[in-house]
Design a protein around this motif. Structure first.
Motif, short mmCIF file in Angstrom:
data_model
loop_
_atom_site.label_atom_id
_atom_site.label_comp_id
_atom_site.label_asym_id
_atom_site.label_seq_id
_atom_site.Cartn_x
_atom_site.Cartn_y
_atom_site.Cartn_z
N TYR A 1 0.88 -1.18 0.00
CA TYR A 1 0.00 0.00 0.00
C TYR A 1 0.90 1.21 0.00
CZ TYR A 1 -4.42 -2.43 1.10
OH TYR A 1 -5.55 -3.19 1.05
N GLY B 1 1.50 5.23 -0.23
CA GLY B 1 1.05 6.61 -0.17
C GLY B 1 1.87 7.49 -1.09
N ASP C 1 -2.38 5.13 -3.58
CA ASP C 1 -3.54 5.87 -3.10
C ASP C 1 -3.06 6.98 -2.17
OD1 ASP C 1 -6.11 6.64 -2.43
OD2 ASP C 1 -6.79 4.63 -1.91
N ASP C 2 -4.01 7.75 -1.74
CA ASP C 2 -3.73 8.78 -0.76
C ASP C 2 -3.33 8.12 0.57
OD1 ASP C 2 -4.07 11.70 -0.59
OD2 ASP C 2 -5.29 11.14 1.15
N THR C 3 -2.38 8.69 1.26
CA THR C 3 -1.94 8.12 2.52
C THR C 3 -3.10 7.94 3.50
OG1 THR C 3 0.26 9.06 2.29
CG2 THR C 3 -0.42 8.45 4.50
N ALA C 4 -3.94 8.98 3.61
CA ALA C 4 -5.07 8.90 4.54
C ALA C 4 -6.03 7.78 4.13
CB ALA C 4 -5.80 10.23 4.59
N ASP C 5 -6.22 7.61 2.81
CA ASP C 5 -7.07 6.52 2.32
C ASP C 5 -6.52 5.18 2.76
OD1 ASP C 5 -8.88 8.07 1.06
OD2 ASP C 5 -8.16 7.70 -0.98
N VAL D 1 -4.38 4.41 5.21
CA VAL D 1 -4.47 4.17 6.65
C VAL D 1 -5.93 3.88 7.02
CG1 VAL D 1 -4.18 5.20 8.93
CG2 VAL D 1 -2.46 5.58 7.16
N GLY D 2 -6.84 4.66 6.44
CA GLY D 2 -8.26 4.43 6.69
C GLY D 2 -8.68 3.04 6.27
N ALA D 3 -8.20 2.63 5.10
CA ALA D 3 -8.55 1.30 4.60
C ALA D 3 -8.02 0.23 5.54
CB ALA D 3 -7.99 1.10 3.19
N GLU E 1 -7.38 0.41 8.61
CA GLU E 1 -8.12 0.35 9.87
C GLU E 1 -9.53 -0.21 9.69
OE1 GLU E 1 -7.56 4.14 11.74
OE2 GLU E 1 -5.53 3.58 12.36
N SER F 1 1.83 8.63 9.19
CA SER F 1 0.94 7.50 8.90
C SER F 1 1.53 6.21 9.46
CB SER F 1 0.72 7.38 7.40
OG SER F 1 1.96 7.35 6.72
N ASP G 1 1.09 6.22 13.16
CA ASP G 1 -0.31 5.96 13.45
C ASP G 1 -0.62 4.47 13.36
OD1 ASP G 1 -3.04 7.63 13.61
OD2 ASP G 1 -3.38 5.84 12.37
#
Lengths: 366, 958
Positions: free
Chosen positions: A66, A68, A95-99, A101-103, A105, A122, A125
């Motif tokens: 994955y 970022g 993908d976007d880093t936030a995406d 990490v969100g994925a 989680e 990230s 986190d």
């Protein structure tokens, strides 16, 4: 194992060769002369030091990364590593880093073996939420101490420094202060300085400023910059800022050093402050996921990115600073001996809330 | 062209009855709320709501103190205020821009109207990551516009950042939602209303404000809803233009990797969405947007006169701003070219194919899923169906990332195989954009008159067959338009695509994203232009249903396909009434088997009395909303008999017809045909299982089928040749053989009426029902058609029940007539008996004019102001002595006489006859009908006498 036996030199040439081949095939990229990854840079440089990929264990099986970092930046390197091993296949989810990490989680069990972050927050986190595992000392020790997780869960691949961008027609590098606080106070920059406070990297820089200099100083700096200097806000992040500085719309901008790599123009250059938050850095890096069913290969892959070849790739294509000894940053950017980065723990960057709170209080839109 | 003669309007449009009948089309839902359909719609709604519910679950997991500190922190009130102001401002401005533009491009003679309709819809296809970006670049500080204007002395432009700029850009790109729904509403508007209004109103402004605007209000509201929700859920534009709204806060938390807090903030957005849906539901209530079933009225155009060309400035300015600015911007990127080499990064045509593939799949799936939800909401209105429909809207206002994360959560737990596959991306698009398909489909279904379905069911089709054969083809353009909207949104979608796409699966949007995020704008130009172009094509599908030309081309193609021998008989549709007047007089030979026994057809009452009873009603009852509509009706109709049901508006006659047909279910009583019970306390055979045909007041010809196809509709599909014979025979019977390939809207009123008749007769029903079959024809035509229809009915010897509120019609066509009042039959008898021997004042009054003279029975004679009548000349109520005697104008003769007992006080010339109003010596008044030859002045003294040879009806004195 029928891995090709090649010399270090030949391996680098292969990277270069890959670049040329892809250049010819891609849209509009017909000009081989001044493109990123131009083999000329490779040839003009001394041989990279550090551990070569050849000396690393072979990669086999399948890995899912994955990332970022975006495909334009690292796609070539990923393809190269995959092509080096016949029994190895690599799937990279850009993908976007936030995406990502969100994925991770939200995922019941992430398919990712490796997380490749464009910054350290990230990775911290993910570590804090228990999604990652500790790397072996061998891998960690490859990179300098300031570029890895103190808990050993992630390792930095490149350093990205905060920088002061300037218009070369307005200033020489020597005219510019080496103290980040001077930029908020020096009258020369009143109404002539720009920053992108909505960028994650800017907020990480503020976070570092809070960590290094204390919250009061950071708050005062934002206040004077905003109200005293009337700092402009970039219309479009780092690239918008680079354009504005290049065009002379403003003479000075607070940004990241790698903006130089995208060649905004002849009138654009960067310099660093020294020994303060203005010269803080963040790292791109990698971590192995706890859910990975092949952690050793995942770790070996991470190790490949701190190899001599990969570090040379980063130095020459993205113009970032290597995290291993033996590979120099590209000569276009200031050498590591020219300034003093501040000392701080990258893990401290993970919480952007105090920095955002300051921006909110001062009334800076972000 | 007005077909609404004002003085007859009340008669022809019994509002009360019409209202009730339309209501009960909806009430059907309560009566037989289709369980299967409801479950299906419920499943669809649940499927798309579940991802939103997940947000709530996640939001519950947040740390309360931190959540409170986020919600309560300084500035959050501003965020809320900004969000609300933005939604209200963008929605209001969109309506203010879109509605006048829709009027301009639909109702006026603006040059190149169709071009403008497409062009004005196009802003919808421009992704916000292009539009907002280009506006900042062009309009922003040191932007291109500034540099162009600088030499002219313009130092600074109005600030693009913040509220004004965000409102400006969002309005510019979201008004097409309102525009598209409004033009659809205007197209469907029954223009006769506009004409009628114009004859009553002075000034076009009044017509718009009082007639057109209220009628398109539901369409405007539907578009405004989408605009409001899109505005609430838009992230890109407020982010780029730096306006702090909820989406911005959500992304802030999201980018700070606090996904649970992002979810919690999304709940606020869901709450705002619910408020918007509530507001819209208030506006939407009581809408009736389907047109009549009579067929189209002619085009309506307002001439702009000298403003025709200047008026172009408005649409041109909007198109220039919304389309040319971003396109020009993209071309400037293109000309600059890729500015940096980006390794293996490069555009491939495959990305465009991926985009089209995923979006098209989503469009098809959304269109299919939308159908049950939209159908239920449109046809079976209830709190449940409304809730199910609105539930599908919630996903639309929730940011794509939140829906995307939710699907990551569900897929990895419950359907791991689907994770990072195309079907999951498709599903995400469906969750996000289903309301676009639901809204468009629902509106299309509402525009289909429910009578079409009822007609189909009366012709033997089950509800599902009727849906497939009638509703679906008619709503298909609306379904396609909805699918196209889903498609073009899918093309633009980024956040959910990024989260859910298979690894390595790039679309135009993800490629543009990757290029922009690395500032490789040169790389983004080509895919962005490709995206806008492909999405632009789909706009054609959205607006194509507004093209009459497309319809005409389709018809031409169908006609060319059909039998070539008919080409010579191409109809030339004329205005009402022309071309069909003489047709009925020609002798026609009709297959004897279809005609039946022609011997008895024109016979008198005695004959029908001998024939067997076909239709029998016993104490049939039906209530609507607690009020009795039919209150215990019993009657029987014999074979070949025409029974007319006559009564004032709202008396229950149409309800009776619907009960016989099986369109409504009686609350009590028994209905039998040929001795077989169709409905009683236990059994209920629906319309399609009854051998009953119906001709509707508005004909309800299927607009997408030719005359021949309409007539053939109720015939079984077994033998094509036989069917063609039957159709030909029936068309000959009704004198419309030349029109077999015409479409209903190409026919005159009288022709439509006869097609409807032929269509109902085709399956050889045991009983034919006619619901005010002549009331939609103008007066002259009505008289001729009455004879024609009567002749046809007699010729085929069908048993018929004919509903009318016109007593002349009832008396002249009926073998027997039932006068109905307040849900009951007042009297059922031969027309002559009804007229001469009414059982009640109600019947007497309803069947003709007359005056009541006070009378008193004294010694075998009735004393009246007109003198004494022998008791046997008056039909006396049994016990009363004080009576009122009914004297009809044609019973009264007058002769001028200087010593007359009456004086003419009024005179009305009616053509064939003259009606005189006479005041008797005692002050009572009577009327007398005289030949047009007898012409007396008002004031003339006359002798008055009663000439009737039948007994005068008398009733107890009130």
């Amino acid at each position: 194992m029928d891995r090709r036996v090649v010399t270090r030199r030949a391996t680098l040439a292969t990277i270069g060769g890959t670049a040329i081949g892809l250049t010819a095939g891609c849209l509009g990229g017909t000009d081989d002369e001044d493109v990123l990854g131009d083999p000329e840079y490779v040839e003009g440089r001394s041989d990279p030091g550090g551990v070569s990929m050849e000396e690393l264990p072979d990669l086999s099986g399948e890995l899912t990364v994955y990332s970022g970092r975006s495909e334009p930046r690292i796609g070539e390197l990923m393809e190269y590593i995959e092509s080096e091993y016949d029994e190895f296949s690599l799937e990279v989810r850009y993908d976007d880093t936030a995406d990502l990490v969100g994925a991770i989680e939200a995922e019941d069990e992430t398919p990712a073996d490796v997380f490749y972050g464009s910054e350290s927050q990230s990775m911290t986190d993910l570590k804090d939420d228990g999604h990652t595992v500790e790397l072996s000392g061998d891998v960690l020790d490859r990179v300098d101490e300031g570029s890895r997780d103190s808990d050993g869960h992630w390792v930095g691949f490149t350093r990205r420094y905060r920088a002061v961008a300037y218009n070369t027609e307005a200033y020489d590098a020597d005219d510019l202060p080496e103290d980040i606080f001077a930029y908020a106070e020096d009258d020369r920059f009143a109404g002539d300085i720009m920053w992108p406070p909505d960028q994650g990297s800017t907020q990480a820089f503020l976070t570092a400023m809070i960590a290094i200099h204390g919250e009061d100083e950071a708050r005062e700096w934002v206040e004077t910059l905003t109200n005293g200097q009337d700092a402009e806000i970039s219309p479009g992040g780092d690239s918008g800022l680079a354009q504005a500085v290049t065009d002379g719309e403003v003479s000075v901008g607070l940004t990241n050093h790698y903006t130089l790599a995208d060649g905004p123009g002849d009138t654009y250059d960067i310099t660093f402050t020294s020994d303060d938050a203005g010269a803080m850095y963040n790292v791109t890096g990698g971590t192995v996921m706890a859910d990975s069913d092949d952690r050793s290969t995942a770790e070996a892959f991470v190790e490949h990115l701190v190899s001599a070849e990969a570090q040379e790739y980063f130095a020459t294509t993205t113009w970032e600073y290597p995290t291993i000894d033996g590979v120099d940053p590209i000569e276009e950017v200031p050498g590591t001996d020219e300034f003093e980065p501040p000392e701080f723990d990258l893990n401290e960057l993970a919480d952007p809330e105090p920095a955002q709170e300051i921006l909110r209080d001062v009334g800076v839109p972000f | 062209m007005s077909s609404l003669p004002p003085f007859e309007a009340v008669d022809d449009y019994p509002d009360e009855k019409r209202q009730r009948r339309e209501d009960d089309a909806d009430d059907d839902g309560d009566e037989r709320m289709p369980v299967g359909l409801t479950l299906l719609a419920g499943a669809v709604a649940a499927t798309v709501v579940i991802p939103v519910v997940w947000i709530g679950v996640v939001a519950l997991s947040v740390d309360f103190d931190r959540a409170a500190s986020i919600v309560l922190r300084r500035g959050m009130l501003d965020v809320l205020l900004n969000t609300v102001v933005l939604i209200v401002a963008v929605t209001t401005l969109s309506v203010l821009i879109a509605v006048p533009l829709a009027f301009l491009t639909v109702l006026t003679d603006l040059p190149f109207k169709r071009f403008w309709i497409v062009a004005l819809s196009l802003p919808l296809v421009v992704p916000s990551f292009v539009s907002a970006f280009s506006f900042v670049s062009v309009w922003g500080p040191q932007g291109r516009l500034q540099s162009v204007l600088a030499p002219l002395g313009v130092d600074s432009l109005p600030e693009i950042y913040g509220m004004p700029g965000t409102v400006f850009v969002l309005t510019l790109y979201n008004y097409p939602f309102v525009y598209l729904t409004t033009i659809a509403g205007l197209r469907a508007l029954d223009k006769t209303y506009v004409d009628a209004a114009r004859s009553l109103e002075t000034g076009i402004r009044g017509v718009f404000l009082r007639i057109v605007l209220p009628m398109v209000k539901p369409a405007v509201a539907a578009g405004a809803l989408l605009t409001a929700l899109e505005t609430a859920g838009d992230f890109g534009v407020p982010a780029i233009l730096r306006l702090s709204v909820f989406t911005r806060q959500i992304y802030l938390e999201y980018n700070a990797l606090a996904h649970d807090y992002a979810a919690m903030l999304s709940l606020h957005l869901v709450a705002i969405t619910l408020v918007i849906l509530l507001v819209e539901s208030q506006v939407r209530s009581h809408e009736r947007i389907h047109g009549s079933a009579r067929g189209n009225s002619g085009p309506y155009t307002i001439r702009l006169g000298r403003w025709r060309w200047p008026a172009l400035i408005v649409p041109a300015a909007i198109v220039a701003l919304a389309i040319l600015v971003p396109i020009g911007f993209l071309f400037s990127w293109l000309l600059t070219g890729p500015d940096a080499y980006a390794g293996s990064f490069g555009f491939e045509p495959g990305y465009a194919i991926n985009s089209v593939y995923v979006s098209a799949l989503a469009a098809v799936v959304a269109a299919c899923l939308a159908l049950p939800v939209a159908y239920l909401a449109a046809r079976h209105r209830s709190p449940l169906s409304g809730t199910l429909e609105r539930a599908t809207y919630i996903g639309f206002a929730v940011p794509g990332v939140v829906i995307g994360l939710s699907l990551v959560y569900f897929a990895t737990r419950y359907l791991p195989a689907a994770y990072q596959t195309v079907p999951l991306v498709v599903f995400a698009y469906v969750v996000l954009y289903l309301p676009l398909a639901v809204g468009s489909t629902r509106a299309a279904i509402l525009y289909v008159n429910p009578q079409f379905v009822e007609a189909a069911r009366s012709l033997g089709n089950t509800p599902f067959q009727a849906f497939r054969r009638i509703t679906l083809p008619l709503v298909f353009p609306g379904v396609v338009a909805g699918a196209a909207l889903v498609f073009l949104h899918g093309m633009k979608e980024l956040p959910a695509t990024l989260l859910l796409r298979p690894i390595g699966f790039d679309t135009l949007a993800t490629f543009i994203w990757a290029a922009e995020r690395n500032a490789y704008y040169g790389y983004a130009a080509v895919p962005a232009l490709v995206l806008v172009f492909i999405s632009g094509l789909s706009i054609l599908a959205v607006v194509s249903r507004e093209y009459p030309e497309a319809l005409a081309a389709l018809r031409k193609w169908r006609r060319n396909r059909s039998d070539a021998t008919d080409v010579g008989e191409e109809p030339s549709p004329g205005p009402d009434g022309t071309g069909d007047r003489a047709v009925m007089d020609g002798g026609t030979t009709v297959d004897a088997s279809r005609i039946g026994s022609s011997a008895g057809s024109a016979d008198d009452e005695a004959d029908s009395g001998e024939r067997e009873v076909v239709l029998e009603l016993e104490d049939v009852r039906k209530r609507y909303e607690g009020r009795p509509a039919v209150d215990g009706i019993s009657l029987s109709v014999r074979r070949g008999e025409i029974l007319t049901l006559l009564g004032p508006s709202g008396c229950g006659k149409t309800t009776t017809l619907r009960l016989i047909d099986g369109l409504d279910r009686p609350d009590g009583g028994t209905i039998r045909i040929d001795g077989e019970t169709l409905a009683d306390g236990e059994t209920y055979r629906p319309a399609e299982e009854r051998d009953v045909g119906i001709v509707f007041q508005e004909f309800a010809l299927f607009p997408h089928k030719t005359v021949a196809e309409n007539v053939a509709f109720g015939l079984d599909d077994d033998d094509d040749e036989e069917r063609a014979d039957v159709v030909a025979e029936l068309l000959e019977l009704v004198g419309l053989s030349a029109y077999r390939d015409s479409y209903p809207d190409e026919l005159s009123g009288g022709q439509k009426q006869r097609v409807a008749l032929a269509r109902s007769l085709a399956p050889r029903p045991e009983v034919l029902l006619l619901d005010e079959p002549l009331s939609n024809l103008d007066a002259g035509l009505r008289a001729r058609m009455r004879n024609s229809v009567q002749r046809i009915l007699e010729e085929v010897d069908v048993t018929a029940v004919w509903v009318t509120h016109n007593q002349e019609e009832a008396l002249s066509v009926g073998d027997r007539t039932a006068v109905m009042n307040a849900g009951r039959i007042e009297q059922l008898a031969s027309p002559r008996a009804l007229y001469m021997e009414p059982d009640s004042r109600m019947v007497a009054d309803f069947l003709g004019r007359g005056d009541y003279l006070p009378g008193r029975l004294e010694g075998g004679a009735v004393e009246t102001p007109l003198g004494a009548f022998d008791a046997d000349r008056v039909s006396l109520p049994e016990t009363e002595r004080a009576v009122e005697v009914l004297v009809r104008p044609d019973d009264v003769a007058i002769t001028p006489s200087a010593t007359g007992d009456g004086r003419i006080v009024g005179r009305q010339f009616n053509g064939e006859t003259v009606r005189y109003r006479i005041e008797l010596e005692g002050g009572e008044r009577v009327s007398s009908r005289q030949s047009h030859d007898d012409w007396y002045d008002v004031g003339t003294s006359v002798d008055v006498s009663v000439t009737a040879t039948h007994a005068l009806p008398a009733f107890p004195r009130a």
